[in-house]
Structure formats: C-alpha cells, structure tokens
Motif scaffolding. Structure first.
Motif, short mmCIF file in Angstrom:
data_model
loop_
_atom_site.label_atom_id
_atom_site.label_comp_id
_atom_site.label_asym_id
_atom_site.label_seq_id
_atom_site.Cartn_x
_atom_site.Cartn_y
_atom_site.Cartn_z
N ARG A 1 4.60 3.27 2.17
CA ARG A 1 5.64 4.18 1.65
C ARG A 1 5.57 5.53 2.36
O ARG A 1 6.61 6.12 2.71
N LYS B 1 -1.79 13.96 -1.51
CA LYS B 1 -0.98 13.00 -0.76
C LYS B 1 0.08 13.71 0.08
O LYS B 1 0.32 13.33 1.23
N SER C 1 2.81 1.17 -11.07
CA SER C 1 2.41 1.64 -9.74
C SER C 1 1.09 1.01 -9.35
O SER C 1 0.27 0.68 -10.22
N ARG D 1 -1.21 14.20 -6.40
CA ARG D 1 0.04 14.24 -5.64
C ARG D 1 -0.02 15.28 -4.53
O ARG D 1 0.46 15.06 -3.42
N LYS E 1 -6.78 11.14 -5.60
CA LYS E 1 -5.59 10.60 -6.23
C LYS E 1 -4.69 11.67 -6.85
O LYS E 1 -4.14 11.50 -7.94
N TYR F 1 0.82 -1.21 0.00
CA TYR F 1 0.00 0.00 0.00
C TYR F 1 0.86 1.27 0.00
O TYR F 1 1.96 1.30 0.56
N ASP F 2 0.31 2.32 -0.59
CA ASP F 2 1.00 3.61 -0.58
C ASP F 2 1.23 4.11 0.84
O ASP F 2 2.21 4.83 1.10
N ARG F 3 0.34 3.73 1.76
CA ARG F 3 0.50 4.24 3.13
C ARG F 3 1.75 3.65 3.81
O ARG F 3 2.28 4.24 4.74
#
Length: 671
Positions: free
Chosen positions: A384, A423, A574, A420, A418, A380-382
């Motif tokens: 990272r 995020k 990705s 950048r 979604k 998951y992105d979380r």
C-alpha cells in the motif's frame, strides 16, 4: 518431514566415512525422531532421519529402485504421489511401499533431472545415480524445505541444516565469516540464498537442481521452474478469477490433508489462516471427519495480540481450538532459538512460531498454515505504501524533493512501533528513491548509512575487500537482492514487481526458513496450501486491480474467493502481522538482559562494530529517544549465534580481523 545428509566424492577425493556420516545424520534427530537410515556406496554416502507421516510402518530410507543402482534420501511431501505411482506401475515399474518416496527413484529412471517438473509438493532431496556416478540435489519450487551444501575440489557435502555440517571439524569445514552475508543480514534480518553466513557453505536456491559429477568433481546448478513473471491475464473477469482461485485452493487443501498421523492447523485469526482452516473444515464435514484442531498464540500487549480473532474464527468454523501465550520470560528461549537457526535470524516472530510449534506438537504431528497469502495477493502494508508513493510520483519533481527532504526531516521520529506518524515519515523519506531502492528501504532493518556508522573500520575494510573479489562488485549492494524481482517482472506494474521480489527473496529467505526450522525443532511438519505452485502461478498472473479492489481492500480476489469462510470482522480487519512487542520488552522487563548481552565486553570487543555505536543504540532505545527494537534484536541474535557451542569452539575467521567466539554471559543468566 525428515532430515537428510550426505556426500559424494571423486576417486581422489576424501570419502565420508560411516562415523562422520552417522554424526551428521544424528545431529538432525529433531527433524526425524522416528527412524535413522544410512547408506554407503562407492563414491557416495547418504544419511536420513525420519518423521513418519505416510506409510508409517514402511517407506524406509535411503530407498532405491529395483536393481539398487539409484538411491534417494528425501525430506518433504509429494502430494501427487498417488497419480505418479499409478503412472509408473502402468509402465512396468514395481513399487513395494505405500508412501511418496518410492516414486522418486523410478521417476528419475524415466525422466532424469526432468522429474522435478512432475512433482507437486515441498521437498529437498538427493539422488545418487551409481551408473552415471552423479549426485543430484533438488529443492521445491518456492523453497519450503531447506538444503545446504559445501563444494570442495573433489567432494560435495550436503545437509538439511548447517548444524549437520558443523559436526565436521574446523579443518574440514572452516568457520569463515562471509562479510557480504553479514551485511545482508544487517539489512534484511536474514541471509538471502545462495549465501550463508559461512563462506564455503551455500544454500541451494528454491526451484534449483544441482548435479555433482563424481568422475570430474564438477558441479552444475540450474533452475528447473520459472514462471513467466511478466504474464498477466487480461481476458478474465473478477468473478471468474475468484471462482477459479477457489477451486485451486480447495484442491490444494484436500491434497495436503493426507496424513496417517494427527493433523491440525495454525489459526491466527487473520484472513489467510482462517481461509485455510475454513477449507479444511468443509473437507472434514464432506468426508465425515472430526472437527479440525486449531492452535493460536498471542501476547499480553493488545497491539500484538490476535487471539480474540482466532477464537472468533474457531467458533465460526467449528474447530477444536487451543491457544497459548508468549510472555517476556520466553526470552529464556533465545539461546535455543539461536541454536535452532543455523545463521543469525532477526525475524522476531520466530519466537512465537517456535513456542506455537512446541505446544502444537503436543497434540498433532502435522499442521497446515496460511503462509504466503500476503506475498501472493499484496497484503503487506508496504504494498500500500508503494502504491501511495507511485501516486506521489506524478507530482512535480520539486514538490517530491520537498516532501522527501525538509518535510520528512521535520516530522518527529516516533519512539514507538506501529504508529501512524512513523509510517508517514518512512514513506516520505523514500519517495525520492528509485522504486527498488524505495522498497528495499521499507524492508530494511539497518539502512546503508546506519550500517556504515555501525561497522568497525576493520569490518568495513573486510566488506570492501569481499566486494572487490566479486565478478560484479555492484552485486554486493543488498538492494540487488530485491531488484532482481523487479527486473524479472519489468513489464508488469511496480506492485507486481514488489510481489515477485518477495517471492524470490523474503519468502524463501525469511518466512519459510522461520516456519521450517521452528517447527522441525519440535518434529512438527508444517504445510502451506497457498504455496501449491498452481495457486502461485495463477496468483502471479492476476492483475493488481484484482488484488486491491473495493470493497475488499487488499487481497481482494483471495477474500472474495473465501468470503463464505470468513467472519465479517476478519474479512474487514486491518492486517496486524505476527510481531512481538520487543520495543516495550526492551524498555521494561528485558532491559537488563538487553544490556547484559550487547554491552558485555566480549560482545563489544569483537571488532565487528563500533562499541560507541552499539551503546548509543541501546541507550537511545532505553531512554525513549528512538525505537531501535528491531535493530537491537538483530544484534542480539547475531551475538547469540557467535556463542553457539558449535561456533564458540572455533574462532570465526574474517579477512582483516578475527572474531573470537566465546560465551560472554553464563547460560544461567538467560535461563
């Protein structure tokens, strides 16, 4: 895959008669359309609906041992049943069927509740021990198969799904709303075990066994499987880990392809599902079997559509592939979805999973899936994001305060999902928090301050009162749900702690609930080879540096172990995630439906939320001032849950207020 129900009671307790047992059993016909079985014993009643997968002509349930002193109802699959059967027969047991169920009463004869340690599979089961007058409930290690129960002073009721318990009248099963469960739902979008949205109804947590003693009316629950979360392999090289993982995956897939009915797989075009389908295809070629049948689903929004990757994977692996499309008119399914999920459930990917399962069932009865790859290998992105903030933790405290405060505040909030910028803003806002709080923030739909602003005063008081009644009032804090994972792995690095938190909370509370209920609504059995407990234990033992490593990036050791099965574009792409473009839908084709549900007077007047706060969320999203898509989805699914037929017939009770459940929009409005 099947559905199970039942009860046990003391000599003085209220029995469950045949009529009520039949009603509970038949409420789960979708889980088992092929056969129905019931059994009444002194102090026990068992009901069963069957989806025939193995020993289709036999293996009827409830099933007993040789002398009828032990009876079993069982939902799921025991993948190692053949070796267990051989072992039992070698010690003198007589088995009359070819399926996996019959090993259970005989194993219980030999091992008692220790039988669960011998099982490799996904399961929820009930065992009635007539000699000892005990009912035993058990659930698989990771929580793939659901099981809920209600303990009364002289009786225990259980079922695969809450809807079976809701066939009982409101005096037998009060519709009492749990304020703490509601708060956790608004935080995470699901109700973590052991709670349910209804007070008095509990989920049996994953890897637990529960015993009800019909002589005393007492219950005792205990965990039967708990890996050493702090164990980390230090003497294993990356190539050794890669090769060992491949062997475990091959064996898990081989075992889970056993079926007497048509079998296929979900294929999203992501790494996890492509790897599983690749292993299935290798097995089919080795055994002379036909091409694997694969199924994918997508959207007309490129930011959410993975179908081209699924096509590429299908062509690369030589599968027989079909794909389906979810369009905004699928909104018409939301009342169905609310009826399928017995609690409010805010994971929007339930919608495509539901549609994919419905369409897949037209062709196969069993489907393998790639679930749990992200939890096991830090995909998951979380994860990272957490790694990035841990690097920022090395900065001086003053610098971190500036990043988390003034700098985070001046960044504009994006009104689109979604992006950048969004995020980066979310990452900076969290760096001043302790790691578990930081991680919980990224997993949350409504933050604590958002929930406080949303709640009606009476609902806030109900929540405060429920918190005061807990033995440990701090346990009411939703952060504790994830903090337990970090605590369990406190000798490991924080990324492993996050992984354990997800394995203990998100995986069984959200992902596996979604897959089971959405698939079983259409009598489709889903299997997840990555949840073989041997794979899980091995993945847990690997250091983070094996999971995040160049040139592979995230899920490094998993990608390396299956490199020959992954097209280069999929190996390096990705992560997209299985989301739904609800932000765009709510501002476009579904704007009217959004307002019709959430701004209807009956919805606004439930006295759970401040009407102006709800209106502000809707209006800000429609005007493009903010992206509240997932918050609005959560509120819609909650509202539709209130309107379910089995909820709307009775008022939901809550301390300090009463929530009258009644349809506010004609069903025709949504169909």
């Amino acid at each position: 895959m099947c559905g199970i129900v039942g009860a046990s009671w003391t000599e003085n307790g209220p029995p469950l008669d045949l009529e009520r047992l039949a009603a509970m059993t038949d409420r789960l016909t979708h889980r088992g359309p092929d056969e129905r079985g019931v059994r009444l014993e002194p102090l026990c009643a068992l009901g069963f609906r069957r989806l025939a997968i193995l020993d289709v002509a036999g293996a009827h349930q409830p099933m007993s041992n040789e002398d009828g002193s032990i009876w079993v109802v069982f939902n799921g699959e025991i993948y190692n049943f053949s070796e267990l059967r051989r072992r039992l027969e070698a010690t003198g047991h007589v088995l009359r069927t070819r399926g996996d169920t019959e090993v259970l009463p005989h194993l219980y004869e030999d091992l008692g509740v220790n039988l669960f340690a011998e099982l490799r599979g996904m399961f929820a089961l009930a065992i009635w021990d007539g000699r000892r007058r005990k009912l035993i409930l058990g659930r698989d290690r990771l929580g793939q198969k659901p099981l809920v129960y209600r303990h009364e002073p002289e009786r225990l009721l259980f079922a695969s799904e809450i809807k079976a318990l809701l066939t009982l009248d409101h005096t037998t099963l009060p519709r009492d709303l749990d304020p703490i469960a509601l708060d956790r739902y608004l935080t995470y979008g699901y109700v973590p075990a052991p709670a349910t949205m209804l007070k008095g109804v509990r989920k049996l947590p994953a890897a637990h066994v529960l015993e009800f003693d019909a002589r005393t009316g007492r219950v005792r629950a205990q965990r039967y499987w708990e890996p050493d979360w702090n164990h980390e392999q230090t003497n294993l090289s990356f190539p050794q880990a890669r090769d060992r993982l491949r062997g475990l995956l091959e064996e898990a897939v081989r075992e889970q392809m056993i079926s007497e009915v048509p079998l296929g797989a979900f294929l999203s075009g992501g790494v996890d599902s492509t790897a599983i389908v690749g292993l299935m295809s290798r097995h089919q070629r080795a055994t002379g079997g036909p091409p694997v049948r694969t199924f994918s689903i997508g959207f007309d929004d490129p930011a959410f559509d993975e179908r081209r990757y699924a096509r590429e994977a299908a062509e690369f692996l030589g599968t027989e592939h079909r794909e389906f499309l979810v369009e905004p008119h699928a909104w018409q399914l939301l009342p169905e979805l609310a009826a399928t999920f017995d609690e409010p459930f805010a994971d929007s990917s339930a919608l495509p999973t539901y549609v994919l399962s419905r369409e897949t069932r037209r062709f196969v009865t069993v489907a393998l899936a790639g679930d749990a790859g992200d939890e096991l290998f830090q995909g998951y992105d979380r994860y990272r994001a957490l790694a990035l903030t841990l690097a920022l933790d090395r900065l001086p405290e003053g610098v971190r305060r500036v990043l988390a405060g003034p700098l985070a505040r001046i960044l504009p909030a994006s009104a689109r999902a979604k992006t950048r910028l969004r995020k980066v803003k979310r990452l900076l806002e969290a760096i001043a928090d302790p790691v578990p709080v930081r991680y919980a923030r990224w997993c949350s739909i409504f933050q604590e301050s958002d929930r406080a602003a949303l709640y009606h005063d009476e609902a806030l008081e109900a929540l405060a009162q429920a918190s005061r009644e807990l033995d440990e009032p701090d346990e009411a804090d939703p952060v504790q749900v994830l903090a337990r994972g970090f605590d369990a792995a406190n000798a490991r690095d924080p990324l492993t702690g996050a992984m354990v938190a997800d394995l203990l909370a998100y995986l069984p509370g959200d992902l596996l609930v979604k897959v089971d209920l959405a698939s079983m609504a259409h009598s489709l059995e889903c299997r997840a080879p990555l949840l073989d407990h041997r794979v899980v234990e091995f993945a847990l033992s690997l250091p983070t540096r094996f999971k995040r490593r160049r040139p592979w990036g995230a899920k490094a050791v998993f990608k390396a172990s299956c490199a020959d099965l992954l097209p280069a574009s999929i190996r390096s792409r990705s992560k997209m995630g299985f989301g739904v473009p609800i932000d765009r839908w709510f501002r476009g084709p579904l704007a009217d439906e959004l307002q019709a549900i959430l701004l209807d007077p009956s919805s606004l007047n439930r006295r759970l939320f401040q009407p102006q706060a709800v209106k502000r969320l809707v209006n800000d999203h429609l005007a493009g001032r903010a992206d509240h898509a997932y918050r609005l989805w959560a509120l819609i699914m909650l509202e539709l849950w209130f309107r379910r037929d089995d909820m709307a017939s009775h008022p939901l009770q809550m301390p300090c207020l009463q929530v009258q459940s009644q349809p506010a929009v004609s069903p025709a409005r949504l169909q």
